[in-house]
Enzyme design. Structure first.
Site, PDB file in Angstrom:
ATOM      1  N   CYS A  44     -17.693  96.054  79.038  1.00  0.00           N
ATOM      2  CA  CYS A  44     -16.449  96.762  78.716  1.00  0.00           C
ATOM      3  C   CYS A  44     -16.719  98.208  78.286  1.00  0.00           C
ATOM      4  CB  CYS A  44     -15.667  95.983  77.659  1.00  0.00           C
ATOM      5  SG  CYS A  44     -13.912  96.405  77.589  1.00  0.00           S
TER       6      CYS A  44
ATOM      7  N   HIS B 237     -15.162  90.717  80.606  1.00  0.00           N
ATOM      8  CA  HIS B 237     -15.693  90.023  79.437  1.00  0.00           C
ATOM      9  C   HIS B 237     -16.335  88.701  79.863  1.00  0.00           C
ATOM     10  CE1 HIS B 237     -13.804  92.395  76.062  1.00  0.00           C
ATOM     11  NE2 HIS B 237     -13.229  92.909  77.143  1.00  0.00           N
TER      12      HIS B 237
ATOM     13  N   GLU C 291     -18.071  86.627  78.205  1.00  0.00           N
ATOM     14  CA  GLU C 291     -18.072  85.590  77.168  1.00  0.00           C
ATOM     15  C   GLU C 291     -16.778  84.773  77.162  1.00  0.00           C
ATOM     16  OE1 GLU C 291     -15.639  88.743  75.441  1.00  0.00           O
ATOM     17  OE2 GLU C 291     -17.475  88.699  76.628  1.00  0.00           O
TER      18      GLU C 291
END
Length: 349
Positions: A241, A324, A326
């Site tokens: 990001c 992202h 995760e």
């Protein structure tokens, strides 16, 4: 109690007040996510922004505080369509009280989809949530603020995962889930964004820059970019990001403000001839043309609009992604990114 949403184009919207009784301002942004509202509003990348939930059903399930991405609500304010239908319920009351405690004003009963359509046509817009229908003298651009300073840790923290490999983790506004996922690979030296990087005494095997809010080309990011540029010749550097954008800038590329950004959990990304469904939250992106004169190559793009989604150095172990990894919208489409880091720095268990 009535409350008003005032936009810089001169339009105003009347709605119902909930959350904190005060007023707020920021850049108006929207997310298309249909769930995960606790994770969303506690994501530090939303600092300085008033968030619209495009999906109307909000506060319709209990808050699980273990899912918070930081220690508080990070959005400047909330705009919803029909949260009022839930506010008198157990879950809705919990959500309302949570916003009050975190001092975040919210406005409900707004035709959110019409505002989303306006933003998609005209681009990012600044606004205020006020208790009176009075236009402010000016609309502050919160992207000019050093937002990272508001969400970065203030002091050093060691995240000991029992792994012998160690990563220098530069906190520019990270999510808790990112720390947990990276902690499965290595122990983390988590340092503030304004750390004295060039005088760090402890050993680390790689550098990682996570997500965060605001403009990556803000003057407050200069030291980080200089540090990345120098250390990329010595240790692997990765990021996601905002970290992706800072790596691009440090390698000679440029970033740009997007028309209305990417915020949601259903963005299709093409990397190495494979499509991944990914989670996004960003209003800036790497400028594609600027990468041609660098040693970084673009290895991934958003299928819908071509936004740069992954970059990799042609010679050094430097790579990063815009999405992202995760988060699990795919549900585990981004997990390969952490395996790539592990492969780069080795297994230290």
């Amino acid at each position: 109690m009535k409350r008003y949403l005032l936009l810089e184009d001169g339009s105003s919207y009347e709605g119902y007040a909930y959350g904190f009784k005060g007023e707020t301002n920021g850049e108006i942004v929207f997310t298309t996510s249909m769930s995960g509202y606790l994770e969303t509003i506690t994501d530090p990348s939303y600092a300085g922004e008033i968030l619209i939930f495009a999906f109307p059903e909000i506060a319709n399930y209990p808050l699980n505080m273990e899912h918070m991405e930081s220690d508080k609500v990070q959005v400047a304010g909330l705009i919803t369509k029909d949260a009022h239908s839930m506010l008198s319920s157990e879950y809705g009351n919990q959500f309302n009280e949570f916003l009050k405690v975190n001092k975040v004003p919210a406005i409900d009963g707004i035709d959110t989809r019409s505002i989303v359509e306006k933003i998609r046509k005209a681009g990012a817009i600044k606004g205020y949530i006020r208790n009176k229908n009075e236009m402010p003298d000016e609309f502050e651009d919160t992207m000019d603020i050093n937002l990272v300073s508001k969400v970065s840790r203030k002091k050093y923290q060691y995240y000991n995962s029992g792994n012998k490999k160690e990563i220098l983790f530069i906190d520019v506004g990270t999510k808790n889930s990112l720390i947990k996922e990276l902690g499965k690979i290595a122990s983390l030296h988590i340092v503030p964004y304004n750390c004295d990087f060039f005088n760090i005494k402890f050993h680390y095997d790689a550098i990682f820059i996570p997500n965060g809010p605001g403009n990556p080309d803000h003057p407050s990011m200069v030291l980080i970019k200089e540090f990345i540029k120098e250390k990329a010749n010595e240790v692997p550097v990765t990021g996601v990001c905002l970290g992706n954008q800072l790596i691009a800038l440090s390698m000679g590329g440029k970033t740009e403000k997007m028309k209305y950004g990417h915020r949601g959990v259903n963005h299709a990304v093409l990397i190495n001839n494979r499509v991944y469904i990914t989670s996004h939250n960003h209003g800036y992106a790497v400028n594609s043309e600027s990468m041609k004169n660098t040693k970084m190559e673009i290895t991934g793009r958003d299928i819908n609009d071509g936004t740069v989604e992954m970059i990799r150095h042609k010679e050094l172990p430097v790579f990063s992604v815009q999405f992202h990894p995760e988060a699990y919208p795919g549900p585990y489409d981004g997990s390969w990114f952490f395996n790539e880091i592990k492969k780069t720095i080795g297994d230290g268990i």
